[in-house]
Design a protein around this motif. Sequence first.
Motif, PDB file in Angstrom:
ATOM      1  N   PRO A  32       7.449  -0.865  -2.789  1.00  0.00           N
ATOM      2  CA  PRO A  32       7.062  -2.237  -3.221  1.00  0.00           C
ATOM      3  C   PRO A  32       6.461  -2.261  -4.588  1.00  0.00           C
ATOM      4  CG  PRO A  32       5.976  -1.352  -1.321  1.00  0.00           C
ATOM      5  CD  PRO A  32       6.647  -0.088  -1.846  1.00  0.00           C
ATOM      6  N   ILE A  33       6.535  -3.705  -5.128  1.00  0.00           N
ATOM      7  CA  ILE A  33       5.993  -3.935  -6.453  1.00  0.00           C
ATOM      8  C   ILE A  33       4.689  -3.911  -6.551  1.00  0.00           C
ATOM      9  CG2 ILE A  33       6.350  -5.293  -8.485  1.00  0.00           C
ATOM     10  CD1 ILE A  33       9.090  -6.082  -7.409  1.00  0.00           C
ATOM     11  N   PHE A  34       3.805  -4.854  -5.605  1.00  0.00           N
ATOM     12  CA  PHE A  34       2.542  -5.224  -5.622  1.00  0.00           C
ATOM     13  C   PHE A  34       1.684  -4.410  -4.781  1.00  0.00           C
ATOM     14  CE2 PHE A  34       4.875  -8.862  -6.872  1.00  0.00           C
ATOM     15  CZ  PHE A  34       4.779  -8.956  -8.144  1.00  0.00           C
ATOM     16  N   SER A  35       2.168  -3.309  -4.184  1.00  0.00           N
ATOM     17  CA  SER A  35       1.117  -2.565  -3.085  1.00  0.00           C
ATOM     18  C   SER A  35       1.595  -1.436  -3.243  1.00  0.00           C
ATOM     19  CB  SER A  35       1.192  -3.203  -1.768  1.00  0.00           C
ATOM     20  OG  SER A  35       2.562  -3.071  -1.191  1.00  0.00           O
ATOM     21  N   SER A  36       0.996  -0.560  -2.493  1.00  0.00           N
ATOM     22  CA  SER A  36       1.277   0.888  -2.437  1.00  0.00           C
ATOM     23  C   SER A  36       2.380   1.209  -1.393  1.00  0.00           C
ATOM     24  CB  SER A  36       0.073   1.891  -1.978  1.00  0.00           C
ATOM     25  OG  SER A  36      -0.518   1.362  -0.798  1.00  0.00           O
ATOM     26  N   PRO A  37       2.942   2.273  -1.387  1.00  0.00           N
ATOM     27  CA  PRO A  37       4.333   2.431  -0.687  1.00  0.00           C
ATOM     28  C   PRO A  37       3.686   2.589   0.901  1.00  0.00           C
ATOM     29  CG  PRO A  37       4.434   4.193  -2.268  1.00  0.00           C
ATOM     30  CD  PRO A  37       3.021   3.445  -2.631  1.00  0.00           C
ATOM     31  N   PRO A  38       4.661   2.431   1.956  1.00  0.00           N
ATOM     32  CA  PRO A  38       4.168   2.933   3.336  1.00  0.00           C
ATOM     33  C   PRO A  38       4.000   4.212   3.393  1.00  0.00           C
ATOM     34  CG  PRO A  38       6.308   1.891   3.339  1.00  0.00           C
ATOM     35  CD  PRO A  38       5.853   1.642   1.779  1.00  0.00           C
ATOM     36  N   ASN A  39       2.847   4.612   4.487  1.00  0.00           N
ATOM     37  CA  ASN A  39       2.735   5.817   4.771  1.00  0.00           C
ATOM     38  C   ASN A  39       4.062   6.421   5.663  1.00  0.00           C
ATOM     39  OD1 ASN A  39       2.307   4.600   7.161  1.00  0.00           O
ATOM     40  ND2 ASN A  39       0.248   5.509   7.158  1.00  0.00           N
ATOM     41  N   GLU A  40       4.239   7.575   6.240  1.00  0.00           N
ATOM     42  CA  GLU A  40       5.306   8.013   6.888  1.00  0.00           C
ATOM     43  C   GLU A  40       5.171   7.560   8.350  1.00  0.00           C
ATOM     44  OE1 GLU A  40       8.920   9.872   7.428  1.00  0.00           O
ATOM     45  OE2 GLU A  40       7.643  10.001   5.517  1.00  0.00           O
ATOM     46  N   GLU A  41       4.013   7.342   8.858  1.00  0.00           N
ATOM     47  CA  GLU A  41       4.034   6.667  10.268  1.00  0.00           C
ATOM     48  C   GLU A  41       4.790   5.344  10.336  1.00  0.00           C
ATOM     49  OE1 GLU A  41       1.003   5.386  13.733  1.00  0.00           O
ATOM     50  OE2 GLU A  41      -0.054   6.201  11.857  1.00  0.00           O
ATOM     51  N   ALA A  42       4.425   4.531   9.205  1.00  0.00           N
ATOM     52  CA  ALA A  42       4.948   3.168   9.065  1.00  0.00           C
ATOM     53  C   ALA A  42       6.611   2.745   8.749  1.00  0.00           C
ATOM     54  CB  ALA A  42       4.299   2.456   7.996  1.00  0.00           C
TER      55      ALA A  42
END
Length: 92
Positions: A32-42
């Motif tokens: 993602p450009i404006f947020s942190s990348p999702p964790n492994e569970e997501a």
Amino acid sequence: MMKRLTTIGLFAVAAGVLSGCGVRGDLDRPPPIFSSPPNEEARQPVASAVEVDAAPERAEDEAYYNGLGGEIPKADPEAEIGETGLDEVSPD
């Protein structure tokens, strides 16, 4: 006539050449450009059904209100629907 066939042929060749372009294999989703990348569970796909909350139980005589506080009228299930004024309409 020959000019038209040549034009159609060029478009067909161009479509064939362009259809072979691109990345092959599995594509990775960019971060993602404006947020942190999702964790492994997501990132894991969901294999089970999601339970949805049902609407809260309401009494028959309880009023419904819209977002501004106004009462939403309920339909009368015993009222007769008047369909007498629904004649044919001509497109004028």
